[in-house]
Write an enzyme that holds these catalytic residues in place. Structure first.
Site, mmCIF file in Angstrom:
data_model
loop_
_atom_site.group_PDB
_atom_site.id
_atom_site.type_symbol
_atom_site.label_atom_id
_atom_site.label_comp_id
_atom_site.label_asym_id
_atom_site.label_seq_id
_atom_site.Cartn_x
_atom_site.Cartn_y
_atom_site.Cartn_z
ATOM 1 C CB VAL A 1 -0.967 0.236 1.253
ATOM 2 C CG1 VAL A 1 -1.751 1.384 1.269
ATOM 3 C CG2 VAL A 1 -1.853 -1.205 1.164
ATOM 4 N N PRO B 1 10.472 -0.399 9.853
ATOM 5 C CG PRO B 1 9.430 -1.629 11.615
ATOM 6 C CD PRO B 1 9.080 -0.615 10.340
ATOM 7 C CG ASP C 1 -22.601 4.556 -43.218
ATOM 8 O OD1 ASP C 1 -22.985 3.654 -42.408
ATOM 9 O OD2 ASP C 1 -21.169 4.610 -43.569
ATOM 10 C CE LYS D 1 -22.704 5.949 -50.015
ATOM 11 N NZ LYS D 1 -21.235 6.059 -50.812
ATOM 12 C CG MET E 1 -20.223 -3.945 -49.484
ATOM 13 S SD MET E 1 -19.719 -2.437 -49.936
ATOM 14 C CE MET E 1 -17.694 -2.704 -49.982
#
Length: 454
Positions: free
Chosen positions: A23, A43, A248, A270, A382
């Protein structure tokens, strides 16, 4: 207000850290980043503290806590695993009117360390007053995602321009408009991030010389393949700053919901064989909006530069000297393959990937013999309407007819559907899915059954 938020300059000032465990290491790193003259008492010391001491970054005080350690300190942090020792440190600091932070009992401390978002010189601190540290951490994580990494560099440069801005812009309104453009300039931010000071000076001078009222810009932002979680942080930031969003059909509703609420939305979707808005009209639209002084985001499915015609749009902007920037997105090939459990490359199956548009030209310019080669993965964008031609040409040029194929419909979205089969079935499989769909062809598809996670 339980605590007064205050940023302290600790550079060169002595700070005491009591404790030298895990820590304490975290606290030490913060104090060292702030430039503190750090003294550490304990210590025993962890290897990190011993290394820092060897580098002369810290001064070690071996032994049990001694109030004399507080002499000359501006801040004390008690970070031992012993509550009694921590309380002793706090009481000793209180007597000497030195602020003290207690790591395990922040509500009893005279000072607390908040969660920090560091964009130096810009700093943001979040604290729950020790009552809900996990909540403070979660809020810090959200702020980290919202604040661009380059903000600190912009703030640093802004500090050098304040006098120049006051001299050039007489009204507060004009100054405000200038600073808004300055901090929203993606080109300037990217240039500063690249360390190109000469180019940054040119962009800054252009901001000063431009007509503040009419200065617009365009950002091409890749929205990814569908899942809003795949949107980049930079893309999200620009979407929330934009005056106009031009998007789009491939941009999902989930992503559009992240757009600034009062931004104007313009759909230019499109479909194969039908163009709602011709590309030339889209180019003109982007230019017109920017010339009106708007901050425009051209939001594209996937990545703007992979079959997104982003290059054509930038050419139109460049001809009119309209400032622009590009934010890459996760392309459909990567997203759809990952969400389908199909690795695009694999040592035993494919050493290369080819991304191919399915809009086949009548002239037949595709190098089918090269595409039909072994040990590679083909991804067709596509390509549904041309599935029969793709099947025929690949088999004709030597690809085995039983090569595994996958068609991914609405990839990465909640509506994703994957259909698999072999190359000689490709045309028939294409009839089973709807657009948008992606074709993946290669032996890597055979791994899907063992690697898919949903």
């Amino acid at each position: 207000m339980d605590y007064f938020p205050l940023f302290c300059r600790l550079q060169g000032r002595r700070c005491l850290l009591v404790g030298a465990g895990d820590v304490a290491e975290r606290k030490a790193r913060l104090l060292l980043e702030a430039g503190a003259d750090l003294w550490v008492g304990a210590p025993d010391f962890s290897p990190a503290f011993l290394q820092w001491a060897q580098q002369k970054a810290v001064t070690l005080l071996p032994g049990h806590f001694d109030p004399a350690w507080l002499t000359g300190c501006w801040l004390v942090v008690a970070a031992t695993s012993d509550d009694v020792v921590n309380q002793q440190v706090a009481e000793a600091a209180e007597k000497q009117q030195i602020f003290c932070n207690l790591v395990d009992a922040p509500q009893q401390a005279s000072a607390i360390m908040p969660s920090i978002i560091d964009r130096s010189p810009l700093m943001v601190a979040v604290s729950s007053g020790g009552r809900a540290p996990v909540l403070a951490r979660l809020l810090r994580e959200k702020l980290e995602a919202m604040l661009p990494q380059h903000l600190g560099q912009l703030a640093q440069r802004a500090g050098t321009l304040r006098d120049r801005v006051k001299k050039q812009f007489g009204s507060l309104n004009a100054r405000r408009h200038f600073w808004e453009r300055f901090f929203h300039s993606e080109r300037l931010a990217q240039t500063l991030a690249n360390g190109d000071s000469e180019r940054a000076d040119q962009i800054t001078d252009a901001l000063f010389s431009a007509d503040i009222a009419s200065q617009g810009e365009v950002a091409l932002v890749g929205a990814g393949p569908g899942d809003a979680g795949l949107l980049t942080l930079k893309g999200l930031q620009l979407m929330q700053q934009a005056d106009v969003i031009v998007y789009d059909r491939l941009v999902s509703d989930e992503i559009l919901n992240l757009v600034r609420r009062d931004a104007e939305r313009i759909f230019v979707g499109k479909r194969a064989g039908y163009h709602c808005v011709p590309q030339d009209a889209i180019n003109q639209l982007l230019c017109e909006q920017a010339l009106r002084g708007k901050r425009v985001v051209r939001l594209k499915g996937g990545d703007p530069f992979i079959f997104g015609r982003g290059g054509e749009e930038l050419e139109a902007l460049a001809q009119l000297k309209i400032p622009f920037s590009v934010v890459p997105g996760i392309t459909a090939a990567s997203g759809c393959a990952a969400y389908s459990g199909i690795p695009l490359t694999h040592r035993d199956h494919a050493q290369s990937v080819r991304l191919v548009t399915g809009h086949l030209q009548k002239s037949g310019t595709l190098a089918w013999q090269t595409l039909a080669a072994e040990q590679q993965t083909l991804v067709f964008y596509m390509g549904l309407a041309q599935a029969g031609e793709i099947q025929q040409q690949l088999i004709k040029n030597g690809m085995r007819s039983d090569m595994p194929v996958a068609l991914v419909e609405n990839g990465t979205s909640t509506r994703q559907r994957v259909v698999t089969g072999t190359l000689n079935e490709l045309e028939a499989l294409a009839g089973q899915v709807n657009s948008p769909s992606l074709m993946i062809i290669g032996s890597v598809v055979s791994l899907r059954d063992s690697l898919r996670w949903f």
